[in-house]
Design an enzyme around this catalytic site. Structure first.
Site, PDB file in Angstrom:
ATOM      1  N   ASP A   9       0.849  -1.210   0.000  1.00 30.40           N
ATOM      2  CA  ASP A   9       0.000   0.000   0.000  1.00 30.40           C
ATOM      3  C   ASP A   9       0.877   1.250   0.000  1.00 30.40           C
ATOM      4  O   ASP A   9       0.861   2.054   0.945  1.00 30.40           O
ATOM      5  CB  ASP A   9      -0.954   0.005   1.207  1.00 30.40           C
ATOM      6  CG  ASP A   9      -0.226   0.010   2.554  1.00 30.40           C
ATOM      7  OD1 ASP A   9      -0.819   0.485   3.552  1.00 30.40           O
ATOM      8  OD2 ASP A   9       0.946  -0.424   2.613  1.00 30.40           O
ATOM      9  N   HIS A 236       9.742  -0.033   8.599  1.00 28.92           N
ATOM     10  CA  HIS A 236       8.809  -1.146   8.750  1.00 28.92           C
ATOM     11  C   HIS A 236       8.864  -2.110   7.550  1.00 28.92           C
ATOM     12  O   HIS A 236       9.249  -3.276   7.670  1.00 28.92           O
ATOM     13  CB  HIS A 236       7.372  -0.619   8.875  1.00 28.92           C
ATOM     14  CG  HIS A 236       7.129   0.316  10.018  1.00 28.92           C
ATOM     15  ND1 HIS A 236       7.246  -0.042  11.341  1.00 28.92           N
ATOM     16  CD2 HIS A 236       6.743   1.621  10.026  1.00 28.92           C
ATOM     17  CE1 HIS A 236       6.941   0.988  12.122  1.00 28.92           C
ATOM     18  NE2 HIS A 236       6.629   2.011  11.359  1.00 28.92           N
TER      19      HIS A 236
HETATM   20  O1  RIB Z   1       2.533  -0.057  10.841  1.00 28.17           O
HETATM   21  C1  RIB Z   1       3.398   0.138   9.753  1.00 28.17           C
HETATM   22  C2  RIB Z   1       2.794  -0.400   8.498  1.00 28.17           C
HETATM   23  O2  RIB Z   1       1.586   0.305   8.201  1.00 28.17           O
HETATM   24  C3  RIB Z   1       3.693  -0.197   7.277  1.00 28.17           C
HETATM   25  O3  RIB Z   1       3.448  -1.210   6.346  1.00 28.17           O
HETATM   26  C4  RIB Z   1       3.227   1.122   6.735  1.00 28.17           C
HETATM   27  O4  RIB Z   1       3.475   1.249   5.336  1.00 28.17           O
HETATM   28  C5  RIB Z   1       1.749   1.037   6.986  1.00 28.17           C
HETATM   29  O5  RIB Z   1       1.171   0.320   5.899  1.00 28.17           O
HETATM   30 CA    CA Z   2       2.829  -0.614   4.056  1.00 29.76          CA
END
Ligand code: RIB
Ligand code: CA
Length: 299
Positions: A9, A236
């Site tokens: 996303d 992340h």
């Molecule tokens: O909590 C972090 C995640 O949520 C990552 O994948 C960031 O891109 C959002 O999608």
């Molecule tokens: Ca993400």
């Protein structure tokens, strides 16, 4: 090379993760599937198409459109983190069009294609991945592993005190994926909140003149500029891709993972350690992980 699909996303950290995968000689990126989450599905799809165009040149990396809402309700988006277009940088437009089939069909098609098993790296809400598995026991055999950026097992969440964003956005699909029997590697806030780049180390984020490195630097610079109170850019999604390349970057405990579906604990991930299909990441070699991210984005 490890055959991978990425469900995403984009999203600023997704963008760095996609740059890594597109640049990594050890991964064969067979396709990208988009899901709403950080931004609308239309925005995440356009961002994915433009990112591929920006660094992959003529390479044929299909981008298939997935879910614009979770299994129930709607996405809440994260524009305060990722900017009003989900990326915070203006990428050139592209003539690339989405794949003729949708995300579920592309995941299924690539999972069943020869040769051998495929790994799905899930960087957003798990709506597409759950749908690809739904009612298809052959999928649970064809997909060798699912590396999930998501969850907060022994640490607080980032959306509520209990829940991490990707799981919170679609806890129903997350539950289905964790219960599918497909081996899952859970790369949650337990390790991603230890893995970041600091706003003050700007020139040393990505030290090369490549288009990928320069885009990575712009993404981080714009993210910090838009959020003056933020000191760390958490890696992340890049850490999930790094873990797919070098699993030994993380340490794991095997578990069954339950997902709370509603109420104030919606999206909470609870691990029952011992055996089970999920290996929950608890430790990370931060120095090595950041170096893997830096070297691949800088290619
Ligand atoms: O909590 C972090 C995640 O949520 C990552 O994948 C960031 O891109 C959002 O999608
Ligand atoms: Ca993400």
């Amino acid at each position: 090379m490890r055959r991978v699909m990425i469900d995403t996303d984009p999203g600023t950290d997704d963008a760095l993760a996609l740059l890594m995968a597109l640049n990594c000689p050890d991964l064969h990126l067979e396709g990208i599937t988009t899901v709403g989450g950080n931004a609308t599905l239309a925005q995440t799809t356009q961002n994915a198409l433009r990112l591929v165009e920006y660094v992959a040149g003529e390479r044929d990396v299909p981008v298939a459109i997935g879910a614009d809402r979770p299994a129930r309700g709607s996405f809440s988006y994260a524009y305060h983190v990722h900017g009003t277009d989900g990326l915070g940088v203006n990428l050139p437009s592209t003539a690339r069009k989405p794949h003729r089939a949708d995300a579920v069909e592309l995941i299924r098609d690539r999972a069943l294609a020869a040769p051998g098993p495929i790994t799905v790296i899930a960087l957003g809400p798990l709506t597409n991945v759950a749908a690809a598995l739904d009612g298809r026991p052959d999928m649970a055999k064809a997909i060798a592993a699912i590396v999930v950026m998501g969850g907060a097992v022994e640490v607080p969440g980032n959306v509520t005190p209990h829940a991490e964003f990707n799981i919170y956005e679609d806890p129903w699909s997350a539950h289905a994926v964790f219960a599918s029997g497909v081996p899952v590697t859970l790369v949650g806030l337990d390790v991603t909140h230890k893995t970041s780049m600091h706003r003050d180390s700007g020139p040393r984020w990505f030290e090369s003149t490549s288009a990928s490195a320069q885009l990575g630097n712009r993404i981080l610079a714009n993210s910090f500029q838009a959020r003056s109170d933020v000191q760390e850019f958490y890696l992340h999604d890049p850490l999930a891709v790094a873990a797919a390349i070098e699993p030994e970057l993380l340490t794991y405990r095997r578990a069954h993972v339950e997902v709370m579906m509603d109420g104030e604990e919606r999206g909470r991930t609870v691990a029952c350690y011992g055996d089970g299909p999920v290996q929950v990441a608890g430790g990370v070699d931060v120095g090595r992980a950041v170096e893997v991210v830096r070297s691949l984005v800088s290619k």
